[in-house]
Structure formats: C-alpha cells, structure tokens
Motif scaffolding. Structure first.
Motif, PDB file in Angstrom:
ATOM      1  N   ASP A 188       0.817  -1.219   0.000  1.00  0.00           N
ATOM      2  CA  ASP A 188       0.000   0.000   0.000  1.00  0.00           C
ATOM      3  C   ASP A 188       0.850   1.268   0.000  1.00  0.00           C
ATOM      4  O   ASP A 188       0.311   2.365  -0.082  1.00  0.00           O
ATOM      5  N   LEU A 189       2.159   1.094   0.139  1.00  0.00           N
ATOM      6  CA  LEU A 189       3.027   2.273   0.160  1.00  0.00           C
ATOM      7  C   LEU A 189       3.241   2.786  -1.255  1.00  0.00           C
ATOM      8  O   LEU A 189       3.158   2.025  -2.227  1.00  0.00           O
ATOM      9  N   SER A 190       3.552   4.086  -1.358  1.00  0.00           N
ATOM     10  CA  SER A 190       3.906   4.632  -2.674  1.00  0.00           C
ATOM     11  C   SER A 190       5.288   4.106  -3.053  1.00  0.00           C
ATOM     12  O   SER A 190       6.049   3.638  -2.196  1.00  0.00           O
ATOM     13  N   VAL A 191       5.613   4.216  -4.347  1.00  0.00           N
ATOM     14  CA  VAL A 191       6.914   3.713  -4.802  1.00  0.00           C
ATOM     15  C   VAL A 191       8.041   4.422  -4.060  1.00  0.00           C
ATOM     16  O   VAL A 191       9.011   3.805  -3.626  1.00  0.00           O
ATOM     17  N   GLY A 192       7.882   5.747  -3.881  1.00  0.00           N
ATOM     18  CA  GLY A 192       8.912   6.505  -3.181  1.00  0.00           C
ATOM     19  C   GLY A 192       9.096   5.996  -1.753  1.00  0.00           C
ATOM     20  O   GLY A 192      10.228   5.834  -1.288  1.00  0.00           O
ATOM     21  N   GLN A 193       7.979   5.748  -1.086  1.00  0.00           N
ATOM     22  CA  GLN A 193       8.069   5.218   0.276  1.00  0.00           C
ATOM     23  C   GLN A 193       8.729   3.840   0.286  1.00  0.00           C
ATOM     24  O   GLN A 193       9.561   3.541   1.126  1.00  0.00           O
ATOM     25  N   GLN A 194       8.335   3.020  -0.681  1.00  0.00           N
ATOM     26  CA  GLN A 194       8.929   1.677  -0.762  1.00  0.00           C
ATOM     27  C   GLN A 194      10.445   1.754  -0.916  1.00  0.00           C
ATOM     28  O   GLN A 194      11.184   0.996  -0.288  1.00  0.00           O
ATOM     29  N   GLN A 195      10.895   2.690  -1.774  1.00  0.00           N
ATOM     30  CA  GLN A 195      12.334   2.785  -2.008  1.00  0.00           C
ATOM     31  C   GLN A 195      13.061   3.239  -0.741  1.00  0.00           C
ATOM     32  O   GLN A 195      14.178   2.828  -0.468  1.00  0.00           O
TER      33      GLN A 195
END
Lengths: 422, 236
Positions: free
Chosen positions: B153-160
């Motif tokens: 559910d995280l954004s790609v930026g958060q995931q990175q």
C-alpha cells in the motif's frame, strides 16, 4: 531457523486462500484415513465383543466362519442342525459346565427370531463379560412369550404386551405365509448391547416348535389353520433339533481336547469352534477388503500432499522476486530451500492436526449414534498412537513433497542472481 | 564492521572477464575500484552488463577469471556459502523496484537482513525495531501509522526509502543501489539520493549507485561509465 519459521508462516498467511484450501484438502484426507481406521478397529472390537465367556460353539459341520456368523451374528443360514438327543448328550458331558441351545430360521418383520431357554439369559455374555439386562419386563415364561432386543423395540415401537406374529423363513411377512394363528406377546425388552442381540426376537425353543406345527413338510399344511392355540399347547413341543449350542467348560484347560472329541464324535457329525479362533479366521477373510480401503484412503492422503506441492509450485513464479530479495539481504540458497520446505511442512502438519481434530469431533458427535445403530464402538478414547503416527507421517511426507518446489526455487535462485527479469 | 582493515578499497576489480555459459563475454574489466566510504556513480545503460557486475560483486554469481576483491575478500576464491556470508554481513542492496517482501511489515522488511547476519544483528543491539524506526525516520518516513501498513500500500517513493533503510541497517560497509530512482519523479529522486548519501556518510558506508541517467552523476563524489571500463563490447 526461527527466522525462517516466521518467514514461512507469514508467507503462508499472505496467501491465505490457497493456504487454507490446501490445508483443508489435507485435513479431509487425514480425517478420511483416520475415520476408516477407527471404523475398522471399532468393527473388530465390536465383533470381538459380541460374544465373551463362551468357550465353544457347537453346530452341524460347516465352515467355522459360517458357524460363527449364523450362530452369533445372525448372518447367513445353517445348512444342517443338531438333533435334540445329541444336544442332551453334549449337555451331560463331564467337562461341559453349561450349554445354551439356540434355534434359528424364522424372522419377524426383518428381525431374526431365536429360540432358546433360560440358560441364554444366564450364560450369554458380551463385551468384557457383561450379561444381558432387561430394560423392561422379564424372561419368557409362557409358550407365546417373546423378549425383544432394544432395536426391535425401538424400530417397531413395541412395548410390554405388544402382540407380534412370527413368519416362517427369513423374509418380511406377507399374508398367507406367516404363522398368523400363533400370536406372541412381548414380555421383556432388553437393554441395548451394541451386539446383534439388539436386533433379535427371543422366544422359547418350544415356541419355535409350536409355530411350525402344521409345517412339518416344509410347506403349510392346509389343515394347520384349524389347529387352535389350546391344541398346540397340548402337543409335545420338545424340539427335534437345535441350530447351534453355546457351551462353557468346567476347566478352560480342556478346551482343545473337548473340541477334538466333539469334532470326532462317533454318532452324529458335529463341529465345535472356539469363538476367538473363528473370529481370527474371519478377520483374515476381511483383511483384504480392509487393506483395500486403507490403501484407498492412503492414496487420498497422497493426493492431499500432492496438492501441497502443487500450491507451492504454482506460487513460485510470482515469488521469484521475493526469493531474489531474500538472496540480496544475505539468504543462502539453503535458506530458500528451507523456507519452501518449511511452508510445505507447516501445511502438512496443520492439515493433519486439523484432520485429527475433525475425526475426534465427529467421533464425539456420531460415536453414540453409530454405537446404537451398528454396534460399532468408534473407540472414542481420545487421540492415540495412530493419530500421532499419522501426524508425523503426513508432516514428513509434506516436507518431502515440499523439497520438490524447494529444489526448483533453489536452482532458480542460483541462476537468477540478484536481478529478476519480470 | 570492517572485515579487513588493511584493504583501503571497499571493492577492487582487476582483469575481470565473465561470460554466461555458451555466450560471448559480457564483462571484460581491467580495473574498477570503490574506495571505503566513497560515493560512486556508475553509469550503465541496460544491457551493459551492470546486473552481471553487481551479481559478481554481491557474490551471487561465481566469478570467471580475474579478481573481485570485496573488503579484502577475494570473491573468486571463496565458496558460494562464504560469498553469501560476505554479502549478508557487509552489503546492502536496493533494487529498481519491488524491493519489499509483500508479507512482511515495514519494520519486518527493514530488519530482514539481521536474520541472515549475526554480525549486523549484534551491531544493531537489542532493539532492532527501534533501529528500523530510527532509520526510517531519518529517511523521512516518520508517520507511525505507515509502519503498520501493508508494504504494497506504500507509494513507490516510500517503498524505495524502506528499501534504503533495509540496506543501511546494521551498518554495512557497502550499499549497492541498482537504478533505485528510475521509478521516481525528479524531486523525489534527488531527495532520495540526498537522504541515502547522508545516511551512508553517517554510517561510513561506501555507496555504489548504478543508473543509466548521467544527469545524476553530479550528486556523487565520482562517476564511472561502465561502457568505458568494460571492453567486452556488448551492446545488446
């Protein structure tokens, strides 16, 4: 190891639907296997408990299994009978403590009718030496008195005093072939025993003779309907034959000698069997069918285990990325192998455990009904050795099955390296 | 936790040749080094053999000929298991995307390397979750509610950033980032690299940042073009 265990568990929860379905498949297969096994051991114990305390069963020469089946389990028919004088000679033997004569061949609305005497209630024992008990009423006293088993009373709704008409032969009565002019009356209802006694109508030996007055030729004498009850009472109703004899010995040590002497009887040819021995022979006959049934249920377990393999194998493609992440953070290929094997083992273990729970809950619920209807005790003694062994075997087989997808993932993780082309 | 303090380089590659079985060589590198604590930009378009090079440095692939020295460990001489141990103890890796294990929580993902490296577990101390939260906080993920979310559910930026925290936990000596920003927009990309560099500096980790985007080179100590050092002549 603990970390892998946690990973495996969380990964399974992540694929909850397929995990639970596979778990249920394994659980049902294990439940089937254990159910078959419990029914099998239950049936054996039930049969083994049908007669106890009787040392020998004596009848006309036939197969020992056949003699056992018709004399104790009311299955099949006697091909020949034992004459009354021979019965009396046997009763008088020094080594025999007691005898119970039984006479079979008639039925009442699908239930077997058995002629016997007071000795039956005194000496017949079942289970671990339990004697027959009356739920209501008493033994036969008058010629037309009948005692019925618990199932007979329940299914036909009989109470003390209910009239009943016995038919000749073993089919359900139809008009004209019955003994309509020989009305019997229920004087006793036996407590449930879980044995064929529950499905038996018991009358005196004389009553068996009485209902056949006018049937001596094997067919109904046209004049027999004119014979009244009072006329019958005045006849000599001493039986001419009995079907089989239960005997108890004075000293158990003489059993083989007694049997040999009876088997080599000079006058009328006889056959004596030891119930336990004949049962063992019966089991050797049924063992084949049992084995087939067990083999089928083992195959069903194998199908369950294969479904574990399938569910993990099909998940591998979508988990390729996960495997390379694990590799990147330092997991060795052995960890990948261990993770997938562990997942399979967890499903197998969980499924088997659930299957065991299902079987025991079913036994708890259905056990009393099965006991009452079929006289089979499902051995509801809680989880036992068989359950434990099954649990371990299914878990072991699942771990082995898991090794196949684990090996595939292991090989792939070596080839994929850090980057996966998606 | 340096494993060999006598080596001044974090990574030293010499005369490396590598080919996949039955194929022409993908890598032929005379010399390539990454200093300790250095932040290096390695430019490599896809198909330039960078994935293979990173696989070799990370010890996932078996080296062909030549030397790959990682923190004083000659990867060519080590067994596969020993290479796995070097990676677990000393390397953090960030991928282009899909960095996270879907069934683990955010903190579970960050602390994942600790399960495979006793050394890093020891470096983190008794409370790995706190360390994970601290790292995530430094990378700008401070919302406590986010820690409980499913990683998908995280954004790609958060995931990175979660992936960066994972690469950094337990103080590895080298962080390898393989196109970690290609899925981010320009602002998020610069911010991500800034935070990653900062944290790497703080822990003293060397950073090997791989990207096809030459414009990012300005954010690093030094830039190397893989096409220039790799003479295997592979273009596809």
């Amino acid at each position: 190891m603990k970390a892998l265990f946690t990973l495996a568990w969380k990964s399974l929860l992540n694929r909850r639907a397929s995990f639970l379905l596979t778990l249920f498949a394994v659980a049902l297969s294990v439940a089937l296997f254990l159910g078959v096994d419990k029914a099998r051991t239950g049936a054996r114990e039930g049969f083994g408990h049908t007669i106890s305390g009787t040392d020998l069963i004596i009848g006309a020469p036939t197969g020992s299994v056949n003699l056992l089946l018709y004399s104790v389990f009311r299955m099949g028919n006697a091909t020949a009978e034992v004459s009354w004088p021979t019965y009396q000679k046997l009763s008088a033997r020094d080594d025999i403590a007691w005898t119970v004569p039984i006479s079979l061949g008639d039925s009442h609305r699908g239930f077997r009718v058995m002629g016997t005497d007071h000795a039956y209630f005194e000496h017949y024992q079942y289970g671990r030496g339990e004697s027959l008990r009356f739920a209501k009423g008493r033994e036969m006293d008058d010629l037309f008195d009948a005692v019925v088993g618990a199932d007979v009373a329940r299914e036909l709704g009989y109470e003390i005093g209910s009239p009943l008409v016995l038919s000749h032969g073993l089919g359900k009565a139809d008009f004209g072939s019955g003994h309509e002019n020989r009305p019997f009356r229920v004087v006793g209802i036996l407590a449930p025993t879980g044995t064929p006694v529950d499905r038996t109508v018991i009358v005196s030996l004389e009553a068996i003779t009485a209902i056949h007055v006018g049937w001596e030729s094997g067919a109904k004498n046209p004049l027999s309907d004119s014979i009244t009850e009072d006329m019958i009472r005045s006849f000599n109703l001493t039986p001419k034959t009995v079907t089989a004899i239960y005997a108890g010995l004075k000293r158990k040590g003489t059993i083989l000698r007694t049997r040999r002497e009876i088997n080599t009887n000079k006058g009328e040819p006889l056959m004596a069997i030891i119930p336990g021995e004949a049962l063992a022979e019966l089991w050797s006959v049924t063992a084949m069918a049992e084995r087939a049934l067990l083999a089928v249920s083992i195959f069903v377990i194998a199908v369950g285990v294969v479904s574990i393999l399938t569910s993990i194998l099909t998940s591998l493609n979508e988990r390729r990325r996960e495997m390379s992440i694990l590799r990147a953070v330092g997991a060795r290929p052995g960890h990948i192998f261990g993770l997938l094997t562990l997942e399979a083992g967890l499903i197998g273990f969980g499924g088997a455990a659930l299957g065991i729970v299902i079987v025991h809950v079913l036994v708890l619920i259905a056990g009393p009904i099965v006991m009452q209807r079929y006289g089979i005790s499902l051995g509801g003694t809680g989880p036992g050795m068989t359950d434990l062994i099954t649990l371990l075997a299914v878990t072991g087989a699942s771990l082995l099955a898991g090794a196949i997808p684990a090996w595939a993932a292991f090989r792939r993780s070596l080839a994929d390296g850090l980057s996966v082309k998606l | 936790m340096p494993s060999d303090t006598s080596s001044t380089d974090a990574i030293r590659v010499e005369n490396l040749r590598f080919a996949w079985p039955g194929n022409p060589p993908v890598l032929d590198i005379k010399s390539f080094t990454l200093g300790r604590g250095e932040k290096l930009f390695l430019r490599g378009p896809s198909g330039s053999g960078k994935s293979t090079l990173l696989g070799l440095i990370a010890g996932v692939l078996s080296p062909g000929t030549g030397t790959i020295n990682v923190l004083g460990n000659d990867m060519a001489r080590l067994s596969a298991a020993a290479r796995d141990r070097v990676r677990a103890d000393h390397l953090g890796v960030i991928f282009q995307m899909f960095n996270l294990v879907p069934y683990l929580s955010v903190t579970g993902n960050v602390t994942l390397p600790l399960h495979f490296s006793p050394a890093r577990r020891k470096a983190v101390g008794a409370h790995p979750d706190e360390e994970a939260r601290r790292l995530l906080g430094r990378l700008g993920l401070t919302d406590p509610a986010m820690l409980d979310r499913r990683v998908s559910d995280l954004s790609v930026g958060q995931q990175q950033r979660v992936a960066a925290a994972r690469a950094l936990i337990g103080g590895p000596d080298i962080v390898i980032a393989d196109e970690p920003t290609s899925a981010l927009d320009a602002d998020a990309r610069d911010r991500f690299i800034e935070l990653l560099s900062e944290e790497a500096s703080r822990t003293g980790a060397a950073l090997l940042f791989v990207s096809h985007d030459a414009s990012l080179a300005r954010l690093f100590d030094r830039a190397v073009d893989l096409a220039e050092i790799n003479t295997a002549g592979v273009t596809a």
